[in-house]
Scaffold this motif. Structure first.
Motif, PDB file in Angstrom:
ATOM      1  N   THR A  21       0.818  -1.213   0.000  1.00  0.00           N
ATOM      2  CA  THR A  21       0.000   0.000   0.000  1.00  0.00           C
ATOM      3  C   THR A  21       0.845   1.253   0.000  1.00  0.00           C
ATOM      4  N   GLN A  24       1.261   6.438   3.261  1.00  0.00           N
ATOM      5  CA  GLN A  24      -0.073   7.000   3.216  1.00  0.00           C
ATOM      6  C   GLN A  24      -0.069   8.386   3.822  1.00  0.00           C
ATOM      7  N   HIS A 196      -2.244   7.077  -0.962  1.00  0.00           N
ATOM      8  CA  HIS A 196      -1.366   5.912  -0.883  1.00  0.00           C
ATOM      9  C   HIS A 196      -0.271   6.120  -1.939  1.00  0.00           C
TER      10      HIS A 196
END
Length: 201
Positions: A21, A24, A196
């Motif tokens: 991911t 963030q 992300h």
């Protein structure tokens, strides 16, 4: 991140591994968007969507946010010439995402670039100079999953391919392909954004 050579060599047959991911960022962004430079030379048969320019939002630097109020969010969403409420929400979310990126040291250089292979929501230059394909996922809520969950391995590979095609159309060389995903959710004072960075799958 994948190199352009790796994506071309694998075409669409890459076996996806565990998703990364990436880093963030969270924040709040209003729906306004400063003018974005016009796209450069396009591939034959590739047409950009019209860009809707709206007055810039008022930045609240004390909170690192852009706070326009829910009434202005609704007014801008309604002013976008689309047929469905979902389409209007998506377009307003893309404006908020572009504003959010600009506030986080990105330069948005193209929007809604289309060609026969598909569409890139946003193309931006990150603070480190990398050219990034940014997928915007606007949802009314997280009730049925997050926007990030909707980016499948197949979608990720397609975004990499589209970024290569975009670079070719603009006569640019991208040494490292990069995809970022930004989730956008309406809030009472604009939009909540979660970025992300350097997503892989």
């Amino acid at each position: 991140m994948l190199s352009a050579a790796e994506v071309l060599a694998s075409t669409m047959g890459v076996v996806a591994g565990e998703r990364n991911t990436g880093m963030q960022r969270r924040g709040r962004a209003g729906p306004g968007l400063d003018e974005v430079p016009s796209p450069g030379q396009l591939m034959p048969g590739c047409l950009p969507a019209p860009v809707v320019h709206k007055p810039p939002a008022v930045a609240d630097h004390s909170r690192g946010s852009v706070d326009d109020g829910s009434e202005q969010v609704d007014r801008i969403a309604r002013s976008i010439p689309m047929q469905t409420a979902a389409q209007r929400l998506g377009a307003a979310g893309e404006q908020a995402a572009a504003r959010f990126l600009a506030e986080h040291n990105y330069e948005v250089i193209d929007r809604n670039w289309r060609c026969p292979a598909g569409e890139l929501d946003l193309v931006a230059r990150a603070g480190n100079g990398q050219i990034v394909a940014v997928e915007v996922k606007t949802r009314s809520s997280k009730r049925f999953g997050t926007g990030f969950d909707a980016v499948s391995p197949a979608k990720y590979r397609r975004l990499n391919k589209l970024l290569i095609l975009w670079a070719q159309a603009h006569q640019m060389f991208i040494a490292q392909l990069r995809v970022d995903v930004i989730e956008v959710y309406p809030s009472g004072s604009g939009f909540e954004c979660q970025l992300h960075e350097e997503v892989s799958s």
